[in-house]
Design a protein around this motif. Structure first.
Motif, PDB file in Angstrom:
ATOM      1  N   GLU A   1      -2.784  -6.475   2.546  1.00 54.69           N
ATOM      2  CA  GLU A   1      -1.731  -6.705   1.546  1.00 54.69           C
ATOM      3  C   GLU A   1      -1.544  -8.201   1.309  1.00 54.69           C
ATOM      4  O   GLU A   1      -1.350  -8.638   0.174  1.00 54.69           O
TER       5      GLU A   1
ATOM      6  N   ASP B   1       0.817  -1.213   0.000  1.00 51.17           N
ATOM      7  CA  ASP B   1       0.000   0.000   0.000  1.00 51.17           C
ATOM      8  C   ASP B   1       0.852   1.265   0.000  1.00 51.17           C
ATOM      9  O   ASP B   1       0.450   2.297  -0.543  1.00 51.17           O
TER      10      ASP B   1
ATOM     11  N   GLU C   1       1.586   3.678  -3.267  1.00 48.34           N
ATOM     12  CA  GLU C   1       0.762   4.832  -3.652  1.00 48.34           C
ATOM     13  C   GLU C   1       1.192   6.082  -2.875  1.00 48.34           C
ATOM     14  O   GLU C   1       1.155   7.188  -3.408  1.00 48.34           O
TER      15      GLU C   1
ATOM     16  N   ARG D   1      -7.945  -9.468  -2.373  1.00 45.36           N
ATOM     17  CA  ARG D   1      -8.052  -8.099  -1.848  1.00 45.36           C
ATOM     18  C   ARG D   1      -9.369  -7.454  -2.248  1.00 45.36           C
ATOM     19  O   ARG D   1     -10.026  -6.802  -1.430  1.00 45.36           O
TER      20      ARG D   1
END
Length: 188
Positions: free
Chosen positions: A162, A7, A10, A170
């Motif tokens: 994750e 994550d 990003e 996910r």
């Protein structure tokens, strides 16, 4: 081959886009993937990527370049922009622009290099990321604290979300109402 998506990737892209002029310090425990994610980020988002590890040969070579670029004797002309010269000596393909990123890993191993963070932020156009496993060491008096010149991100161990991404679940998790208010089929 399944790709591990973190994550924080990003957040790294958002830091690049923000272009704050600050050095990014990526914190995290040993072996959580700091170097892996920075390598992936740098290769996918910059034209030029320079990696220096202060506990490996590249760190020793960088220090030698720094000493060569800053050596001066009274009566000689001073080198203009010695840190810029340091990077040019380290790698003659170095270009100081927004398409260049420099990652300095295990920076806590050199108080001399850690104390350059303010200069990295103020004298360069390119982006800098520093990281290390024992950054608490930098609280010692020989380390110059670059307050105001650093942005910080933290990479923790792999989260449950994750992990679900690595096994292709996910989207199921992200779209599931965790309070049991969704359709029965979704939970099955």
């Amino acid at each position: 081959m399944l790709e591990l998506k973190r994550d924080i990737y990003e957040e790294l892209k958002a830091w690049k886009k923000q272009d704050s002029g600050k050095v990014l310090e990526l914190n995290g425990a040993r072996q959580v993937g700091k170097t892996f994610i920075l390598d992936k980020f740098a290769r996918e988002n910059y034209k030029r990527y320079f990696y220096i590890n202060m506990i490996q040969t590249s760190g020793k070579e960088f220090i030698e370049c720094y000493h060569a670029a800053t050596s001066w004797k009274p009566g000689e002309k001073r080198i203009k922009r010695p840190l810029q010269k340091t990077f040019e000596l380290f790698d003659d393909t170095f270009v100081d622009d927004k398409n260049t990123i420099v990652v300095i890993d295990e920076i806590q191993e050199s108080a001399e290099v850690y104390s350059m963070i303010r200069q990295f932020a103020r004298e360069f156009s390119c982006h800098f990321v520093v990281t290390g496993s024992y950054l608490g060491k930098t609280l010692s008096k020989e380390y110059f604290l670059p307050a105001g010149d650093i942005d910080t991100l933290v990479l923790d161990t792999l989260s449950y979300e994750e992990f679900l991404g690595t096994v292709g679940l996910r989207d199921v998790y992200d779209n599931l109402d965790l309070f049991g208010q969704g359709e029965t089929k979704a939970y099955e």
